[in-house]
Design a protein around this motif. Structure first.
Motif, short mmCIF file in Angstrom:
data_model
loop_
_atom_site.label_atom_id
_atom_site.label_comp_id
_atom_site.label_asym_id
_atom_site.label_seq_id
_atom_site.Cartn_x
_atom_site.Cartn_y
_atom_site.Cartn_z
N GLU A 100 -5.95 3.54 -5.67
CA GLU A 100 -4.87 3.08 -5.32
C GLU A 100 -4.34 2.21 -6.31
O GLU A 100 -3.16 2.00 -6.75
CB GLU A 100 -4.76 2.39 -3.98
CG GLU A 100 -3.78 1.77 -3.48
CD GLU A 100 -2.43 2.47 -2.72
OE1 GLU A 100 -1.52 1.81 -2.50
OE2 GLU A 100 -2.92 3.45 -2.37
N GLU A 145 -3.09 -1.49 7.50
CA GLU A 145 -1.88 -0.91 7.18
C GLU A 145 -1.10 -1.75 6.51
O GLU A 145 -0.09 -1.35 5.77
CB GLU A 145 -1.29 -0.27 8.49
CG GLU A 145 -0.83 -1.41 9.59
CD GLU A 145 -0.07 -0.69 10.73
OE1 GLU A 145 0.36 -1.44 11.54
OE2 GLU A 145 -0.10 0.49 10.73
N TYR A 146 -0.98 -3.08 6.69
CA TYR A 146 -0.09 -3.85 5.99
C TYR A 146 -0.60 -4.64 4.63
O TYR A 146 0.09 -5.19 3.72
CB TYR A 146 0.60 -5.11 6.83
CG TYR A 146 -0.32 -5.79 7.29
CD1 TYR A 146 -1.23 -6.64 6.56
CD2 TYR A 146 -0.91 -5.73 8.69
CE1 TYR A 146 -2.42 -7.82 7.25
CE2 TYR A 146 -2.01 -6.58 9.29
CZ TYR A 146 -2.49 -7.65 8.34
OH TYR A 146 -3.58 -8.24 9.02
N ALA A 187 -2.40 3.15 3.55
CA ALA A 187 -2.06 2.56 5.04
C ALA A 187 -2.47 3.39 6.13
O ALA A 187 -2.90 3.00 7.28
CB ALA A 187 -0.53 2.33 4.70
N THR A 188 -2.21 4.80 6.03
CA THR A 188 -2.49 5.58 7.46
C THR A 188 -3.94 5.92 7.37
O THR A 188 -4.56 6.29 8.66
CB THR A 188 -1.51 6.73 7.30
OG1 THR A 188 -1.71 7.47 6.15
CG2 THR A 188 -0.18 6.27 7.41
N ARG A 189 -4.70 6.33 6.17
CA ARG A 189 -5.81 6.96 6.35
C ARG A 189 -6.95 5.94 6.52
O ARG A 189 -8.13 6.31 6.74
CB ARG A 189 -6.00 7.73 4.97
CG ARG A 189 -5.40 9.21 4.75
CD ARG A 189 -5.94 10.10 5.86
NE ARG A 189 -7.31 10.58 5.43
CZ ARG A 189 -7.62 11.33 4.46
NH1 ARG A 189 -6.47 11.82 3.67
NH2 ARG A 189 -8.85 11.67 4.17
N TRP A 239 0.65 -1.12 -0.21
CA TRP A 239 0.01 -0.18 0.09
C TRP A 239 0.80 1.37 -0.08
O TRP A 239 2.05 1.43 0.53
CB TRP A 239 -1.05 0.13 1.44
CG TRP A 239 -2.04 -1.03 1.36
CD1 TRP A 239 -2.49 -1.37 2.60
CD2 TRP A 239 -2.76 -1.49 0.41
NE1 TRP A 239 -3.68 -2.22 2.20
CE2 TRP A 239 -3.78 -2.22 0.94
CE3 TRP A 239 -2.90 -1.43 -0.85
CZ2 TRP A 239 -4.92 -3.28 0.58
CZ3 TRP A 239 -3.79 -2.04 -1.85
CH2 TRP A 239 -4.71 -2.94 -0.94
N SER A 240 0.17 2.43 -0.49
CA SER A 240 0.85 3.79 -0.47
C SER A 240 0.67 4.01 1.00
O SER A 240 -0.32 3.56 1.91
CB SER A 240 0.22 4.47 -1.32
OG SER A 240 -1.30 4.80 -0.78
N GLU A 241 1.58 5.02 1.55
CA GLU A 241 1.35 5.55 2.89
C GLU A 241 0.15 6.15 3.05
O GLU A 241 -0.72 6.18 4.28
CB GLU A 241 2.63 6.72 3.13
CG GLU A 241 2.40 7.07 4.63
CD GLU A 241 3.48 8.01 4.77
OE1 GLU A 241 3.46 8.62 5.95
OE2 GLU A 241 4.53 8.29 3.97
N HIS A 242 -0.60 6.71 2.23
CA HIS A 242 -2.14 7.43 2.03
C HIS A 242 -3.07 6.35 2.55
O HIS A 242 -3.85 6.52 3.56
CB HIS A 242 -1.94 8.08 0.81
CG HIS A 242 -3.52 8.51 0.79
ND1 HIS A 242 -4.05 9.84 1.46
CD2 HIS A 242 -4.64 8.13 0.30
CE1 HIS A 242 -5.29 9.91 1.47
NE2 HIS A 242 -5.85 9.02 0.70
#
Length: 415
Positions: A316, A243-244, A210-212, A205-208
């Motif tokens: 994504e 997140e993973y 994974a975090t959002r 995943w992108s950080e966006h």
């Protein structure tokens, strides 16, 4: 029963399988000692209770047995001696009533595990079962006695029969750490590697995302995949972004197939239909209408019924050229490809695949290479999805092993 009252059974492991084996043996007049590495029994059972204690499932027997995949025939034999109905009746005998939820899952009416476990342990103690906590099994010594590590040093214990119910390797902080695996392998027992079951799978995943969107549900969706025999399969359900990667009940239900595909090919391809109930053609027609001032995300919400999590997943994984082409976008929404790279570690999994191969056991779950030693529960090489199937098979296998130990002890004490 000539001489059986002087026999001693050692049960190593105080989860549902071990306690059920102890109950069967004590009821037959055998002296039973339960050993556990933790300070109290049933730690993982209590953890299951935090989610309401899904004790079993109310579906018909054939469908129930089918949940055990390649081990369905063997586990069905256990279940014929102690099925979902028998488990509910057993709980009722401890003063715990159950109910069938809307999904068919069976729960205690109070949705708690602790009252059931407390009542069970109390009844076992009253029947003469002795409990020995903080005893970590180390295998056998040279003369066949069980070795245990205790706070006071190593202890050797002799027993006339043994039931090993040591769990798998998931949630090791609760006691089932898989440390028994090399001990049995060294003893010549055929054991399969311990693998994660009912676990999440990793994606890049992108950080966006994974975090959002970690923790956001995807529902309903239909998963499409090709099984290990090359047949195309589909299943509707719910999963969760993490997140993973991805997790949840739908993923758990097909996790064995995904895990095997990753082992064979380095990745598993899972295609998600994000809009079940709508045809690709109808969806393409709706997406082709003039968008006007609406953003693409708002347009997908209005015209395809996607929520924020599904939209984020589309952005994504889908390129701009496809997003701008309504027929191509409709096709992607009906079969969004997810490339799963790896299952999560076994310590994080809900349960474990692998363990003592059933071929190493006789019909009473006694080790062929070690007469008088029985195995039960999650340490055996079977797996099932969540939904009450794991616990039911552990109870049933424990019952089978306990009764098998009684019959074996009877055969050893007959003149």
């Amino acid at each position: 029963m000539t001489g059986i009252s002087s026999s001693r059974l050692a049960v190593v492991g105080g989860g549902p399988a071990g306690l059920m084996a102890a109950e069967q043996a004590a009821a037959a007049g055998v002296a039973v000692d339960v050993y556990d590495a933790m300070g109290s029994v049933g730690r993982k059972f209590l953890l299951a209770g935090k989610g309401g204690l899904n004790l079993t499932h109310g579906e018909p027997f054939d469908a129930f047995a089918g949940r055990y995949g390649e081990r369905r025939e063997a586990v069905a034999r256990w279940l014929r001696q102690f099925d979902a109905g028998a488990l509910r009746a057993w709980a009722r005998g401890l003063g715990v009533e159950t109910f069938v939820g809307s999904s068919g899952r069976v729960f205690p009416t109070d949705l708690k595990a602790a009252p059931l476990l407390r009542g069970w342990v109390r009844r076992l103690r009253e029947s003469g079962v002795a409990f020995h906590m903080h005893h970590r099994w180390l295998g056998w010594n040279g003369d066949g006695a069980l070795r245990f590590a205790t706070a006071a040093g190593e202890r050797a214990v002799r027993a006339d029969a043994v039931v090993l119910a040591l769990g798998g390797a998931s949630w090791p902080q609760l006691g089932s750490d898989g440390a028994w695996w090399p001990l049995l392998q060294h003893a010549g027992v055929d054991v399969a590697p311990l693998l994660p079951a009912n676990c999440g799978f990793e994606l890049a995943w992108s950080e966006h995302l994974a975090t959002r969107f970690a923790g956001a549900p995807l529902k309903p969706v239909v998963a499409h995949w090709t099984d290990r025999h090359g047949a195309k399969q589909a299943r509707q359900g719910e999963c969760v972004l993490s997140e993973y990667g991805i997790e949840g009940s739908l993923v758990y239900a097909i996790g064995a197939e995904l895990r095997e595909q990753i082992a064979a090919q380095g990745e598993a391809l899972l295609r998600l239909d994000l809009v079940p109930g709508r045809t690709q053609e109808a969806l393409a027609e709706r997406l082709a209408a003039p968008r006007g001032r609406h953003s693409l995300g708002d347009w997908l919400r209005r015209r395809a019924g996607l929520d924020a999590a599904k939209c984020a997943l589309v952005f994504e994984l889908v390129g701009k050229d496809v997003l701008a082409d309504p027929p191509a976008l409709a096709a992607r929404l009906k079969a969004l490809p997810l490339r799963l790279r790896a299952p999560r570690p076994v310590a994080e999994a809900i349960s474990t695949a692998g363990g003592v191969r059933l071929e190493a056991l006789d019909d009473a779950l006694m080790l062929r290479r070690r007469p008088g030693v029985f195995c039960a529960g999650e340490m055996l090489d079977w797996e099932a999805p969540t939904g009450g199937y794991l616990l039911t098979a552990c109870f049933a296998g424990g019952l089978l092993a306990g009764r098998g130990a009684v019959r074996w002890l009877e055969s050893q004490t007959q003149p």
